[in-house]
Design a protein around this motif. Sequence first.
Motif, PDB file in Angstrom:
ATOM      1  N   ASN A  22       0.831  -1.204   0.000  1.00 48.16           N
ATOM      2  CA  ASN A  22       0.000   0.000   0.000  1.00 48.16           C
ATOM      3  C   ASN A  22       0.863   1.252   0.000  1.00 48.16           C
ATOM      4  O   ASN A  22       0.569   2.227  -0.688  1.00 48.16           O
ATOM      5  N   ALA A  25       2.226   1.713  -3.371  1.00 51.98           N
ATOM      6  CA  ALA A  25       1.165   2.143  -4.301  1.00 51.98           C
ATOM      7  C   ALA A  25       0.928   3.645  -4.174  1.00 51.98           C
ATOM      8  O   ALA A  25       0.734   4.343  -5.177  1.00 51.98           O
ATOM      9  N   ILE A  26       0.969   4.158  -2.936  1.00 50.54           N
ATOM     10  CA  ILE A  26       0.773   5.600  -2.726  1.00 50.54           C
ATOM     11  C   ILE A  26       1.939   6.378  -3.338  1.00 50.54           C
ATOM     12  O   ILE A  26       1.745   7.389  -4.020  1.00 50.54           O
ATOM     13  N   ILE A  27       3.162   5.886  -3.121  1.00 54.67           N
ATOM     14  CA  ILE A  27       4.340   6.562  -3.690  1.00 54.67           C
ATOM     15  C   ILE A  27       4.240   6.567  -5.217  1.00 54.67           C
ATOM     16  O   ILE A  27       4.454   7.592  -5.872  1.00 54.67           O
ATOM     17  N   GLU A  29       1.589   6.229  -7.217  1.00 53.90           N
ATOM     18  CA  GLU A  29       0.515   7.080  -7.761  1.00 53.90           C
ATOM     19  C   GLU A  29       0.813   8.563  -7.563  1.00 53.90           C
ATOM     20  O   GLU A  29       0.503   9.383  -8.428  1.00 53.90           O
ATOM     21  N   SER A  30       1.428   8.914  -6.417  1.00 61.99           N
ATOM     22  CA  SER A  30       1.741  10.326  -6.171  1.00 61.99           C
ATOM     23  C   SER A  30       2.791  10.809  -7.160  1.00 61.99           C
ATOM     24  O   SER A  30       2.667  11.913  -7.723  1.00 61.99           O
ATOM     25  N   LEU A  33       1.160  11.134 -10.475  1.00 62.28           N
ATOM     26  CA  LEU A  33       0.328  12.339 -10.586  1.00 62.28           C
ATOM     27  C   LEU A  33       1.200  13.577 -10.850  1.00 62.28           C
ATOM     28  O   LEU A  33       0.851  14.420 -11.688  1.00 62.28           O
TER      29      LEU A  33
ATOM     30  N   GLU B  12      -7.317   2.826   1.666  1.00 66.16           N
ATOM     31  CA  GLU B  12      -6.111   3.666   1.666  1.00 66.16           C
ATOM     32  C   GLU B  12      -6.447   4.973   0.947  1.00 66.16           C
ATOM     33  O   GLU B  12      -6.312   5.070  -0.285  1.00 66.16           O
ATOM     34  N   ALA B  14      -5.140   8.027   0.676  1.00 66.28           N
ATOM     35  CA  ALA B  14      -4.139   8.747  -0.132  1.00 66.28           C
ATOM     36  C   ALA B  14      -3.951   8.049  -1.484  1.00 66.28           C
ATOM     37  O   ALA B  14      -3.787   8.697  -2.525  1.00 66.28           O
ATOM     38  N   PHE B  15      -3.979   6.715  -1.455  1.00 65.52           N
ATOM     39  CA  PHE B  15      -3.807   5.958  -2.698  1.00 65.52           C
ATOM     40  C   PHE B  15      -5.002   6.155  -3.625  1.00 65.52           C
ATOM     41  O   PHE B  15      -4.868   6.507  -4.801  1.00 65.52           O
ATOM     42  N   THR B  18      -5.586   9.721  -5.120  1.00 59.01           N
ATOM     43  CA  THR B  18      -4.580  10.060  -6.137  1.00 59.01           C
ATOM     44  C   THR B  18      -4.855   9.287  -7.424  1.00 59.01           C
ATOM     45  O   THR B  18      -4.774   9.839  -8.530  1.00 59.01           O
ATOM     46  N   LEU B  19      -5.169   7.995  -7.259  1.00 63.49           N
ATOM     47  CA  LEU B  19      -5.486   7.183  -8.436  1.00 63.49           C
ATOM     48  C   LEU B  19      -6.703   7.761  -9.166  1.00 63.49           C
ATOM     49  O   LEU B  19      -6.728   7.844 -10.407  1.00 63.49           O
TER      50      LEU B  19
END
Lengths: 202, 125
Positions: A22, A25-27, A29-30, A33, B12, B14-15, B18-19
């Motif tokens: 997770n 995944a955040i890293i 997607e950020s 973006l 999640e 933040a995930f 953003t997605l």
Amino acid sequence: MSHDPIQTMGTLTTMTTHELQNVLAIIRESAGLLGDILDANASVRLKHRPKMDEALGHIATQVDRAKKLLDALNRMGHSPDPDVQDACDLALQAQALLHLCQRPARLKEITLQFTPATHPLLVQTPALTVFTEGFAFLRALLDVCPSQSCLEISLDSTPEDHRLVARPSSPGDPKPVLDALPQGRINYHNGTFTLAYPVRQP
Amino acid sequence: MTPISILLIDDEEAFVTTLAERLELRGHKSTVALSGEEGLRCIETARPDVVVLDLRMPGIGGMETLRHIRTIYPTLPVIMLSGHGGEAEIESCLHLGACTYLNKPADLVQLLGAIEDAVAHHGGM
């Protein structure tokens, strides 16, 4: 609830890898973006744009690298699962093991070359046994291989078994590798070591 | 390219937010739900073409959410997007009717491919 230490370690490992996936995944997607926004504003001249692109490229590369390691760690964590107690896919287990062994190989400056299987290789052996034996096999090989040498790992099959095959560029004395597992588990012939598992019967 | 209405169900925040923004930048319509329960409520209002669903979440969880979706909206395509489940879990999801199972962190191109494929080859609501 199981109190088996290995199952507990496996559960903790998979729980943690799930959380780290997770995070990755955040890293990803950020960073993605940010890249999207930069692309959408391509006509705006930014003094440090090349550096930004380079940094985003590093993030993407390192996320991919971490993902491969986490996938391997996750497979290891799932090795004690009930559904892989009787049989498992040697191809997947070997791939995970090889990812986890890249670091010790790099530390000894040994080039670890792996040719993955193109299809599942189902063996009648618990995943945990394949993982622990495979690790002992690879660690012994990395111990005996000299620095700057190459270790080729591949998979092979006969009608009776599927095998992990290791060909060191400088084989040297095979005894320490053969002694890594109980006698007869590892075979050696003409500079090639093999660790075999019986094919799963339908 | 026809815009696709995508419901993202993942705890999640933040995930998933953003997605959603990245999908919107590509012309799609995204709706975010942070739990299985919220996701099930959102289906009626958002009328998505496809659902992207996490497996492990607090509350009813991804597997149970998938079971509910299959019962109430049998033709709505669902893509599982999660950290690794065990092989048994992945098999269960596919057996329950998920179109595919992707591992986090998935590449956006790969996810978009799965979304377009799901919409093209499966029904809708």
